[in-house]
Design a protein around this motif. Structure first.
Motif, short mmCIF file in Angstrom:
data_model
loop_
_atom_site.label_atom_id
_atom_site.label_comp_id
_atom_site.label_asym_id
_atom_site.label_seq_id
_atom_site.Cartn_x
_atom_site.Cartn_y
_atom_site.Cartn_z
N ASN A 164 44.21 38.85 47.74
CA ASN A 164 43.57 39.39 48.94
C ASN A 164 43.51 40.90 48.82
OD1 ASN A 164 42.62 40.10 51.44
ND2 ASN A 164 43.97 38.73 52.57
N ARG A 165 42.34 41.40 48.51
CA ARG A 165 42.17 42.84 48.25
C ARG A 165 42.27 43.68 49.53
NH1 ARG A 165 39.84 44.26 43.04
NH2 ARG A 165 40.16 42.43 41.72
N LYS A 166 42.30 43.04 50.65
CA LYS A 166 42.56 43.78 51.89
C LYS A 166 43.91 44.47 51.82
CE LYS A 166 43.52 42.85 56.79
NZ LYS A 166 43.59 41.80 57.85
N TYR A 167 44.84 43.89 51.07
CA TYR A 167 46.19 44.45 50.92
C TYR A 167 46.37 45.09 49.55
CZ TYR A 167 46.93 41.37 54.92
OH TYR A 167 46.82 40.75 56.15
N GLU A 168 45.27 45.37 48.87
CA GLU A 168 45.31 45.91 47.49
C GLU A 168 46.08 44.97 46.57
OE1 GLU A 168 45.36 50.45 47.13
OE2 GLU A 168 46.52 50.12 48.97
N ASN A 169 46.00 43.70 46.87
CA ASN A 169 46.61 42.67 46.04
C ASN A 169 45.49 42.14 45.13
OD1 ASN A 169 47.63 39.55 45.72
ND2 ASN A 169 49.33 40.98 45.93
N ASP A 170 45.38 42.72 43.96
CA ASP A 170 44.21 42.53 43.11
C ASP A 170 44.47 41.55 41.97
OD1 ASP A 170 43.20 44.49 44.73
OD2 ASP A 170 43.24 46.07 43.21
N VAL A 171 43.56 40.61 41.80
CA VAL A 171 43.52 39.76 40.62
C VAL A 171 42.12 39.94 40.02
CG1 VAL A 171 43.83 37.44 39.68
CG2 VAL A 171 45.06 38.12 41.76
N SER A 172 42.05 40.16 38.71
CA SER A 172 40.77 40.55 38.10
C SER A 172 40.62 40.00 36.69
CB SER A 172 40.67 42.09 38.00
OG SER A 172 40.97 42.72 39.22
N VAL A 173 39.37 39.80 36.28
CA VAL A 173 39.09 39.56 34.87
C VAL A 173 39.03 40.92 34.18
CG1 VAL A 173 37.79 37.46 35.36
CG2 VAL A 173 36.56 39.61 35.12
N VAL A 174 39.30 40.92 32.87
CA VAL A 174 39.18 42.16 32.10
C VAL A 174 37.95 42.14 31.21
CG1 VAL A 174 41.66 42.56 32.13
CG2 VAL A 174 40.65 41.37 30.19
N ASN A 175 37.39 40.95 30.93
CA ASN A 175 36.18 40.94 30.11
C ASN A 175 35.05 41.63 30.88
OD1 ASN A 175 33.92 38.86 30.98
ND2 ASN A 175 35.88 37.90 31.51
N PRO A 176 34.20 42.39 30.19
CA PRO A 176 33.18 43.17 30.89
C PRO A 176 31.97 42.35 31.35
CG PRO A 176 32.97 43.49 28.54
CD PRO A 176 34.21 42.66 28.74
N TYR A 177 31.86 41.12 30.91
CA TYR A 177 30.64 40.34 31.15
C TYR A 177 30.67 39.60 32.48
CZ TYR A 177 30.74 41.38 26.20
OH TYR A 177 30.85 42.04 25.01
N LYS A 178 31.85 39.16 32.90
CA LYS A 178 32.05 38.57 34.23
C LYS A 178 31.15 37.36 34.46
CE LYS A 178 32.89 43.31 35.34
NZ LYS A 178 32.24 44.55 35.82
N ILE A 179 31.03 36.54 33.41
CA ILE A 179 30.35 35.27 33.51
C ILE A 179 31.28 34.19 32.96
CG2 ILE A 179 28.02 36.23 33.43
CD1 ILE A 179 27.91 35.53 30.47
N SER A 180 30.85 32.95 32.97
CA SER A 180 31.78 31.84 32.81
C SER A 180 32.39 31.66 31.42
CB SER A 180 31.11 30.54 33.26
OG SER A 180 30.91 30.56 34.65
N TYR A 181 31.59 31.64 30.37
CA TYR A 181 32.17 31.40 29.04
C TYR A 181 33.21 32.49 28.71
CZ TYR A 181 32.06 29.75 24.11
OH TYR A 181 32.39 29.25 22.86
N PRO A 182 32.88 33.77 28.84
CA PRO A 182 33.92 34.79 28.62
C PRO A 182 35.09 34.66 29.59
CG PRO A 182 31.74 35.79 28.56
CD PRO A 182 31.55 34.39 29.06
N GLY A 183 34.81 34.22 30.82
CA GLY A 183 35.88 34.08 31.80
C GLY A 183 36.87 32.99 31.44
N TYR A 184 36.37 31.85 31.00
CA TYR A 184 37.27 30.77 30.61
C TYR A 184 37.96 31.08 29.28
CZ TYR A 184 35.38 27.99 34.41
OH TYR A 184 35.02 27.54 35.65
N ASN A 185 37.25 31.75 28.40
CA ASN A 185 37.90 32.20 27.16
C ASN A 185 39.09 33.09 27.50
OD1 ASN A 185 37.88 32.89 24.09
ND2 ASN A 185 37.82 34.87 25.11
#
Length: 363
Positions: A93-114
């Motif tokens: 919940n980013r309202k509390y600066e509780n951040d979860v993020s991907v690091v791959n720059p493409y932000k689509i599914s195949y790179p995300g699951y990889n």
């Protein structure tokens, strides 16, 4: 030389990185492209009341609207907010600066699951293309260990997992897309699901209906009792791309129901009861406003923003975590291995486990 390097790394990992097992079994569950905004605040009024995104705004208002975000999210996902929020953990919940993020720059599914499954940000994995993934994943690693040999299974709505998990070289049970289940002793439910798949008007689509994926996965779980299960749903992303916010919300609500049914199955089976952890997340976020929510990717702000939910006997009941924190999806593979008392090592780099997640478990 490559094989020798991996062998040395395996020996080194066993000698130097012993892990304390905190669970016996784990289910890794994803729903594709589901935003943290709906997870933590429920339906978005800027789209819920707009006929461009919702055909029947009156019914959708009745089903999912309330004045407070706390009530809205309970209407959308009651199992998560009435049960998991009391017994598990919800991060992102980013309202509390509780951040979860991907690091791959493409932000689509195949790179995300990889990223989720290999713990590796491979810059060459950049498109949703039908190309076998050469990176090693945590499922194959666990299946290579004596403790979990032939006890790992993956079921996915999206057919691209044939490539993400590299079916030609895979050693795990893998069923994805409109693939019928094959077994010498099919149950009545499996036979019925196979028939529905074979006769479906959508059988040539890349994404199978999530309920069919769930049906085959749970039948396999009841018959074979795998100890590591990857279960990936896809229709939240499909409906979002179509710009159908009503169906996107309905599918999120269905996802919540499937989680509840799965947990009931786990807790009703002595093999799994009080020995199994759910690790739930998504592969990417989406755009942040009505003009961009249907898409995601390099240029869509908000696409890196994800979330993670945990439930199980080893998970401390923190509920919604409201402290400032930063977790990356790339840390999930090693975190999952660590819960099972393993250290994931292979011929490419693997990001370390999330200390925020692994420190908030019962040992």
């Amino acid at each position: 030389m490559k094989c020798l390097t991996v062998f040395i790394l395996l020996l080194f990992s066993q000698a130097s990185f012993s892990q304390t097992k905190t669970c016996e079994n784990i289910f890794i569950i994803t729903t594709d492209g589901f935003r943290w905004q709906e997870l933590f605040t429920g339906a978005d009024s800027t789209m819920l009341f707009d006929p461009q995104y919702v055909k029947d705004t009156a019914t959708m208002k009745y089903m999912y609207w309330a004045d407070s975000p706390e009530e809205r999210r309970k209407k959308l996902m009651p199992f998560l907010w009435n049960f998991i929020a009391q017994k598990g953990q919800l991060w992102g919940n980013r309202k509390y600066e509780n951040d979860v993020s991907v690091v791959n720059p493409y932000k689509i599914s195949y790179p995300g699951y990889n990223e989720i499954l290999t713990g590796y940000n491979d810059w060459f994995v950049s498109f949703n293309q039908q190309k076998d993934n050469t990176n090693s994943n945590v499922l194959e690693y666990l299946n290579s260990t004596p403790e979990f040999k032939n006890k790992v299974a993956a079921f996915s709505s999206w057919k691209m997992f044939d490539y993400i998990l590299n079916r030609p070289t895979s050693t795990i049970k893998l069923n994805c897309g409109y693939q019928p289940e094959e077994d010498d002793t099919l149950t009545t439910t499996e036979k019925a699901t196979n028939y529905i798949e074979e006769t479906s008007d959508n059988r040539n689509d890349a994404t199978r209906e999530d309920v069919l994926t769930f049906s085959l996965a749970t039948e396999y779980v009841k018959k074979k009792h795998p100890r590591v299960v990857f279960l990936s749903f896809g229709e939240t992303d499909e409906f979002a791309h179509e710009g159908k916010y009503d169906l996107y919300l309905n599918q999120a609500n269905m996802f919540d129901k499937l989680l509840a049914e799965l947990w009931n199955l786990i807790q009703s089976d002595d093999f799994y009861k009080n020995k199994t952890t759910l690790f739930i997340t998504t592969d990417h976020g989406r755009g942040m406003n009505p003009k961009s929510w249907a898409t995601h990717g390099f240029w869509a702000k908000g696409s890196k923003e994800t979330w993670v939910v945990q439930l199980g006997p080893n998970i401390k009941p923190l509920g919604e975590v409201k402290e400032k924190a930063s977790i990356n999806n790339i840390q999930f593979a090693q975190t999952i291995a660590g819960y099972l008392g393993k250290y994931f090592v292979t011929d490419h780099s693997v990001a370390g486990a999330s200390t925020l997640l692994s420190q908030n478990v019962n040992h």
